[in-house]
Design a protein around this motif. Structure first.
Motif, PDB file in Angstrom:
ATOM      1  N   ILE A 121      -6.459  -5.049  -4.727  1.00 37.01           N
ATOM      2  CA  ILE A 121      -6.162  -6.087  -5.905  1.00 37.01           C
ATOM      3  C   ILE A 121      -5.880  -5.268  -7.065  1.00 37.01           C
ATOM      4  O   ILE A 121      -5.014  -5.791  -7.648  1.00 37.01           O
ATOM      5  N   VAL A 122      -6.723  -4.189  -7.272  1.00 36.84           N
ATOM      6  CA  VAL A 122      -6.516  -3.475  -8.415  1.00 36.84           C
ATOM      7  C   VAL A 122      -5.345  -3.010  -8.696  1.00 36.84           C
ATOM      8  O   VAL A 122      -4.739  -2.935  -9.776  1.00 36.84           O
ATOM      9  N   GLU A 123      -4.880  -2.329  -7.423  1.00 38.31           N
ATOM     10  CA  GLU A 123      -3.705  -1.728  -7.615  1.00 38.31           C
ATOM     11  C   GLU A 123      -2.434  -2.510  -7.460  1.00 38.31           C
ATOM     12  O   GLU A 123      -1.583  -2.310  -8.155  1.00 38.31           O
ATOM     13  N   LEU A 124      -2.533  -3.856  -6.891  1.00 39.11           N
ATOM     14  CA  LEU A 124      -1.420  -4.997  -7.297  1.00 39.11           C
ATOM     15  C   LEU A 124      -1.251  -5.182  -8.555  1.00 39.11           C
ATOM     16  O   LEU A 124      -0.070  -5.479  -9.102  1.00 39.11           O
ATOM     17  N   LEU A 125      -2.499  -5.316  -9.237  1.00 37.83           N
ATOM     18  CA  LEU A 125      -2.283  -5.695 -10.860  1.00 37.83           C
ATOM     19  C   LEU A 125      -1.862  -4.826 -11.495  1.00 37.83           C
ATOM     20  O   LEU A 125      -0.826  -4.640 -12.429  1.00 37.83           O
ATOM     21  N   HIS A 126      -1.891  -3.354 -11.224  1.00 38.89           N
ATOM     22  CA  HIS A 126      -1.281  -2.155 -12.082  1.00 38.89           C
ATOM     23  C   HIS A 126       0.223  -2.165 -11.494  1.00 38.89           C
ATOM     24  O   HIS A 126       0.931  -2.105 -12.507  1.00 38.89           O
ATOM     25  N   ARG A 127       0.596  -2.428 -10.416  1.00 39.01           N
ATOM     26  CA  ARG A 127       1.926  -2.500 -10.006  1.00 39.01           C
ATOM     27  C   ARG A 127       2.774  -3.860 -10.488  1.00 39.01           C
ATOM     28  O   ARG A 127       4.019  -3.587 -10.694  1.00 39.01           O
TER      29      ARG A 127
END
Length: 69
Positions: free
Chosen positions: A29-35
């Motif tokens: 989820i954190v990575e999706l938010l970054h992307r």
């Protein structure tokens, strides 16, 4: 999968995002938010689409963070 989402090639990052959405882990989820803020428009769109597909889980995730769980 997280490594692929951080790859220097935008096509690779874009292809990794639906798989991250299926994982549903904190790190995914954190990575999706970054992307969702990526410099490549197609990657941003893919991340936002993936996040929208997990909207209910994101709300629950947000609530759990607020409660300190």
């Amino acid at each position: 999968m997280l490594e692929m989402a951080r790859h220097r090639n935008g096509h690779v990052r874009e292809k990794a995002l639906p798989y991250l959405a299926q994982l549903g882990t904190y790190a995914a989820i954190v990575e999706l938010l970054h992307r969702a803020n990526d410099w490549v428009p197609e990657v941003r769109h893919a991340a936002r689409t993936a996040l929208q597909s997990r909207q209910r889980e994101l709300i629950e995730f947000s609530i759990s963070l607020q409660k300190g769980s």
